[in-house]
Write a protein that holds these residues in place. Structure first.
Motif, PDB file in Angstrom:
ATOM      1  N   SER A 101       2.103  19.490 -34.537  1.00 51.69           N
ATOM      2  CA  SER A 101       3.228  19.359 -35.465  1.00 51.69           C
ATOM      3  C   SER A 101       4.419  20.025 -34.795  1.00 51.69           C
ATOM      4  CB  SER A 101       2.947  20.048 -36.800  1.00 51.69           C
ATOM      5  OG  SER A 101       1.854  19.448 -37.448  1.00 51.69           O
TER       6      SER A 101
ATOM      7  N   TYR B  80       8.404  21.300 -35.124  1.00 52.66           N
ATOM      8  CA  TYR B  80       9.374  21.737 -36.130  1.00 52.66           C
ATOM      9  C   TYR B  80      10.740  21.925 -35.490  1.00 52.66           C
ATOM     10  CZ  TYR B  80       5.290  22.692 -39.000  1.00 52.66           C
ATOM     11  OH  TYR B  80       4.122  22.566 -39.708  1.00 52.66           O
TER      12      TYR B  80
ATOM     13  N   ASP C 213      10.243  18.324 -39.697  1.00 48.61           N
ATOM     14  CA  ASP C 213       9.088  18.355 -38.796  1.00 48.61           C
ATOM     15  C   ASP C 213       8.451  16.980 -38.718  1.00 48.61           C
ATOM     16  OD1 ASP C 213       6.473  18.316 -40.617  1.00 48.61           O
ATOM     17  OD2 ASP C 213       7.948  19.604 -41.609  1.00 48.61           O
ATOM     18  N   THR C 214       7.555  16.840 -37.748  1.00 45.38           N
ATOM     19  CA  THR C 214       6.888  15.555 -37.514  1.00 45.38           C
ATOM     20  C   THR C 214       5.671  15.361 -38.410  1.00 45.38           C
ATOM     21  OG1 THR C 214       5.468  16.506 -35.816  1.00 45.38           O
ATOM     22  CG2 THR C 214       7.555  15.509 -35.080  1.00 45.38           C
TER      23      THR C 214
ATOM     24  N   LEU D 257      14.810  15.707 -34.553  1.00 50.49           N
ATOM     25  CA  LEU D 257      14.641  16.924 -35.350  1.00 50.49           C
ATOM     26  C   LEU D 257      15.706  17.971 -35.067  1.00 50.49           C
ATOM     27  CD1 LEU D 257      10.774  17.256 -34.933  1.00 50.49           C
ATOM     28  CD2 LEU D 257      12.012  16.361 -36.899  1.00 50.49           C
TER      29      LEU D 257
ATOM     30  N   LEU E 224      14.583  22.341 -31.550  1.00 45.23           N
ATOM     31  CA  LEU E 224      13.206  22.685 -31.914  1.00 45.23           C
ATOM     32  C   LEU E 224      13.031  24.193 -31.897  1.00 45.23           C
ATOM     33  CD1 LEU E 224      11.305  19.994 -29.818  1.00 45.23           C
ATOM     34  CD2 LEU E 224      12.291  19.804 -32.105  1.00 45.23           C
TER      35      LEU E 224
ATOM     36  N   ILE F  84       6.020  24.879 -32.780  1.00 41.62           N
ATOM     37  CA  ILE F  84       5.003  23.837 -32.904  1.00 41.62           C
ATOM     38  C   ILE F  84       3.744  24.482 -33.456  1.00 41.62           C
ATOM     39  CG2 ILE F  84       5.898  22.437 -30.993  1.00 41.62           C
ATOM     40  CD1 ILE F  84       3.517  23.471 -29.290  1.00 41.62           C
TER      41      ILE F  84
ATOM     42  N   GLU G  94       0.209  28.643 -33.718  1.00 41.30           N
ATOM     43  CA  GLU G  94       1.630  28.426 -33.993  1.00 41.30           C
ATOM     44  C   GLU G  94       2.396  29.071 -32.849  1.00 41.30           C
ATOM     45  OE1 GLU G  94       4.726  30.319 -37.056  1.00 41.30           O
ATOM     46  OE2 GLU G  94       3.264  28.975 -38.032  1.00 41.30           O
TER      47      GLU G  94
END
Length: 178
Positions: free
Chosen positions: A11, A13, A18-19, A48, A51, A54, A103
């Protein structure tokens, strides 16, 4: 055994959202997530903006599912910027802290390129070596020039003559080459 056969998800962000969780399916390599290999994936998403983090992990399924992830680099085709997310850790239920997802925040290359990567390597090295410095241990360094040992004792004494007596418990040898 640093690669994985598990399904890997990411994912991404950014400042505009986010995706969501996306499975990384098609690598440009014939077999993905092998030890020492760099895999490249195309992930389609709305832009996005800048970034900042993730979340990457795997489903833990399959034999040998543990995975050592060095880093993730995301190339933004619109801004032509690269975003680096350093991990340098295991995603494995039986290694490190047991987590199979991480994360990761973006590395700020403007402050000092490679600083975060160096810090992670320093922490990893210390984690692997700190057991040698426990109370009661004596470290012995072999000197190839004198063919003797330099001993570091728990009471902060240094014996450059290499006394053969060991009254401090365990002895570990570290080979130093000049």
């Amino acid at each position: 055994n640093a690669g994985t056969e598990a399904d890997v998800y990411i994912s991404v962000y950014g400042e505009r959202g986010d995706t969501g969780s996306r499975q990384l399916l098609r690598s440009q390599k014939p077999k993905k997530f092998l030890k020492g290999q760099t895999d490249i994936f195309a992930v389609e998403a709305v832009h996005l903006g800048h970034l900042y983090k993730i979340v990457i992990g795997h489903n833990g399924l399959g034999s040998g599912n543990g995975w050592f992830l060095d880093k993730v680099v995301i190339k933004d085709p619109i801004t032509d910027l690269d975003y680096t997310f350093l991990c340098h850790r295991w995603l494995d239920q039986g290694q490190d802290d047991g987590n199979i997802a991480r994360e990761l925040t973006v590395t700020d290359a403007s402050t000092f390129p490679g600083r975060q990567e160096l810090e992670l390597k320093r922490e990893e090295t210390w984690a692997a070596e700190k057991w040698k410095f426990q109370k009661g241990n004596t470290l012995r360094f072999y000197n190839r020039l004198t063919h003797g040992f330099i001993c570091l004792s728990p009471d902060s004494r240094v014996d450059a003559l290499g006394d053969k007596k060991n009254k401090y418990g365990k002895v570990f040898f570290m080979w130093m080459y000049a």
